[in-house]
Design an enzyme around this catalytic site. Structure first.
Site, PDB file in Angstrom:
ATOM      1  N   SER A   1      -3.659 -19.611  32.978  1.00 26.70           N
ATOM      2  CA  SER A   1      -4.038 -20.544  32.114  1.00 26.70           C
ATOM      3  C   SER A   1      -5.020 -21.511  32.534  1.00 26.70           C
ATOM      4  CB  SER A   1      -3.148 -21.859  31.780  1.00 26.70           C
ATOM      5  OG  SER A   1      -4.036 -22.552  31.222  1.00 26.70           O
TER       6      SER A   1
ATOM      7  N   TYR B   1       2.647 -28.663  34.883  1.00 34.18           N
ATOM      8  CA  TYR B   1       2.593 -27.372  33.966  1.00 34.18           C
ATOM      9  C   TYR B   1       0.896 -26.799  34.750  1.00 34.18           C
ATOM     10  CZ  TYR B   1       0.991 -24.615  30.603  1.00 34.18           C
ATOM     11  OH  TYR B   1       0.322 -23.154  29.875  1.00 34.18           O
TER      12      TYR B   1
END
Lengths: 446, 252
Positions: free
Chosen positions: B145, B158
């Site tokens: 990501s 995260y």
């Protein structure tokens, strides 16, 4: 590990390359590789797809088997090691007045490969495929034993066309054809469209031992399927009198050109291929009889350019060859029509009538029409188009040539090779642990 | 085996209910993949998803898979290889996304999620890579990501797991070089989907289908890294250069 591809230069995979120099060394390698990713024999790598690749496993480079041949002129038979190329054989045999029983569009295939793919040539309608002429073959099987097989053995016909999955062929004896000269007597004619091509071939192919039609796929509309028919026989001494001086059997083919090591991608595109096709068709005589030609221009025009597959650039090429039975001409028309309207670039499109096949369970040829296309792998939408063709071909009772395939599905092969189960039973009995494997076999679940 | 035109035959999806994962699998099946294994917690995948893949023509298997139990991951890979044969594409698509505020309140949950988002991918990725290396072919698709490209204050738990994953994937790709097996690193931006429901999309947000399409194209072209959308790549080239004092003030 060595990265290997087929002649189409697509989907490379690595394998450990071994170079056995004798049947005993082959047997030793087979015994060493009974676990893991298995092994597979490879010849000159002329299969277009992944037939001679074995990802993560071992590949035996059978060109290391020393080329050897013995001619028995009484019986009209040659015994050759599996690594001997048809090129070497023809160089040896032609000056002695003999010709190989079948040659594909290139001489650069090995005897082992010719049997494993049960190759065909322009004489299929008369002489069937290579396997029909094999009298015996020596096979190293999965248990490491060296077996001599003949046409009475089931394993023989599982090996002819068996794509190397029954064992390693190390030697074979096959019938040869007597010839008087090294030349061909050739008739060339042009046809207006596909229907005329089919009509002329149906009506008069039987007059010739060797026939083929080259189709100009770039022609559209009323000229769709216009072709140049090239048909001929081995020239007799009488035929070449006054044309050929010196020994009529002299044979010394040379490779005149080599494709450059690097070629810009997209060199073969609609414009260049269209122009080439137009010139090829245009330069062919409307009808010319009794032309005397050498072996290379008649049988192996592409062999004159070494590494011609590089001309397709880094994306490589896909060769698509199918056969449909006689009576399924509509399928052929549909395929040619679609290729023509969609303007698919195919450099060399070849149509041929097949005669009877061999009892090889996975052998490709069957009575009918076979069409072969060379298409750059990067053509947009190619995957979907060829899947559609697969469906049409299978529906018509036809099938694809495994030695050319690099992209069809396991399902289409299972439906179109009705003797696949029978072949599997014989293969499983000869190789219960699956020692002989290839990328092709994994992809198509053979 | 991957064929000459880039289609594959077998696919293993780890995180068998993942929206992005299933979207990629559906496309691979449409392009010719015929055997699929969905590895999901409890071995359950909604019937309609199974039906959808079967209607497209695939043989679909389901197996129990728990991303938080790394000791089981090798077994799952072995089961998949036994059922499917060679694994052409392996997609670990599992992951959890909690809010930074929740992680701040409960460090234990934070650590557990990182263990899944990073540790789970390490064990599953290494187990898959071992198999792909043996096969001499196959692609591991790693869903990284942009959150891990430069970690932001707003979601650094995260983001740091994704940063670890991205580094892992780069190293693994290099380790596999020459083996025939490969790693494809996917770096999407904000993906509008089930996982981000209720969140306000960030700039350059994409949908699940866009991510899946980009992955398919990257698999076909054998790319090493794919950014979705592609313009995130130049954007992050700039963002990586921003001084920390400014980066710290990024609202999200």
């Amino acid at each position: 590990m060595t990265l290997l591809t087929g002649w189409g230069r697509t989907a490379p995979t690595p394998a450990t390359l071994a170079r056995p120099r004798s049947a005993d060394e082959v047997a030793a390698l087979v015994k060493e590789n009974t676990a893991g990713r298995g092994l597979l024999a490879r010849g000159l790598g002329r299969a277009y797809g992944d037939a001679a690749q074995n990802a993560g496993g071992t590949v035996l480079d059978c060109t290391a088997l020393p080329p050897s041949w013995t001619l028995d002129p009484e019986a009209g038979e040659v015994t050759a090691s599996a690594g001997t190329s048809l090129h070497d054989l023809m160089n040896a045999l032609v000056p002695r007045g003999w010709f190989v029983p079948v040659t594909p569009g290139t001489r650069y295939v090995t005897v082992g490969g010719a049997i494993a793919a049960d190759v065909h040539g322009k004489n299929h309608h008369v002489d069937s495929s290579f396997g029909a002429h094999v009298r015996s073959l020596t096979l190293v099987t999965a248990d490491g034993s060296v077996r001599v097989l003949g046409p009475a053995d089931d394993l023989f016909w599982a090996t002819v066309g068996g794509m190397g999955l029954t064992g390693v062929i190390v030697e074979a004896t096959f019938a040869c054809v007597p010839i008087e000269t090294s030349r061909m007597r050739v008739d060339v004619e042009r046809t207006r469209d596909l229907d005329e091509t089919l009509d002329v071939m149906t009506a008069t192919d039987d007059r010739y031992r060797y026939t083929v039609a080259w189709i100009d796929l770039m022609a559209r509309g009323g000229r769709t399927g216009r072709s140049v028919l090239t048909r001929g026989d081995h020239a007799t001494r009488e035929d070449v009198r006054g044309v050929v001086r010196g020994d009529p059997l002299a044979f010394a083919p040379r490779q005149r050109l080599a494709a450059p090591p690097w070629v810009p991608d997209g060199l073969l595109n609609r414009a260049t291929v269209g122009a080439f096709n137009a010139v090829w068709y245009g330069k062919a005589p409307k009808a010319r009889r009794g032309l005397i030609q050498g072996v290379t221009p008649f049988f192996h025009p592409l062999d004159a350019v070494a590494g011609w597959n590089r001309m397709y650039g880094s994306g490589g090429l896909v060769q698509y060859q199918f056969v449909v039975p006689f009576g399924a001409e509509d399928t052929l028309r549909r395929v040619v029509g679609t290729l023509s309207t969609r303007r698919v670039v195919s450099f060399l499109t070849v149509l041929k009538r097949f005669g009877v096949g061999t009892p090889g369970m996975l052998s490709f040829p069957m009575p009918g029409w076979t069409l072969a296309l060379d298409i750059p792998a990067g053509v947009p939408g190619l995957a979907g188009l060829l899947r559609t063709f697969d469906d049409w071909v299978v529906e018509a009772g036809g099938r694809l040539y495994l030695a050319k395939d690099s992209r069809t599905s396991a399902a289409s092969v299972a439906t179109s090779y009705p003797r696949l189960e029978e072949w599997r039973a014989i293969r499983d009995a000869a190789d219960p642990d699956g020692v002989f494997r290839s990328d092709l076999a994994r992809r198509l679940r053979l | 085996m991957r064929n000459a035109l880039g289609s594959v035959d077998t696919v293993l999806l780890l995180g068998g209910r993942s929206e992005i994962g299933l979207a990629i699998v559906a496309r691979l099946v449409r392009d010719g993949a015929s055997r699929v294994m969905l590895a999901a917690r409890g071995g359950t995948v909604p019937d309609e998803e199974l039906e959808r893949l079967r209607r497209l023509g695939a043989e679909v298997h389901v197996v129990d898979f728990d991303a938080s139990r790394p000791e089981t991951h090798q077994d799952v890979i072995d089961t998949a290889a036994a059922k499917l044969g060679d694994l052409d594409v392996v997609i670990p698509a599992f992951g959890v996304l909690g809010s930074q505020a929740a992680y701040d309140r409960d460090p234990e949950v934070a650590a557990r999620d990182v263990a899944v988002n990073f540790g789970g991918h390490v064990s599953a990725g290494l187990a898959a890579a071992r198999r792909l290396r043996e096969q001499g072919h196959g692609t591991l698709v790693v869903l990284s990501s942009v959150a891990g490209v430069r970690v932001r204050r707003a979601n650094f738990v995260y983001g740091s797991a994704k940063a670890g994953l991205d580094g892992f994937a780069q190293g693994l790709g290099d380790a596999l070089h020459g083996s025939g097996a490969r790693v494809l690193i996917v770096r999407p931006g904000f993906v509008i989907g089930r996982m981000t429901e209720g969140m306000t999309p960030a700039p350059m947000a994409v949908g699940v289908d866009e991510v899946a399409d980009a992955v398919i194209e990257a698999l076909r072209s054998r790319a090493r890294v794919v950014w979705v959308p592609a313009r995130l790549r130049p954007a992050f080239t700039v963002m990586r250069l921003l001084p920390q004092a400014i980066w710290r003030r990024m609202p999200r």
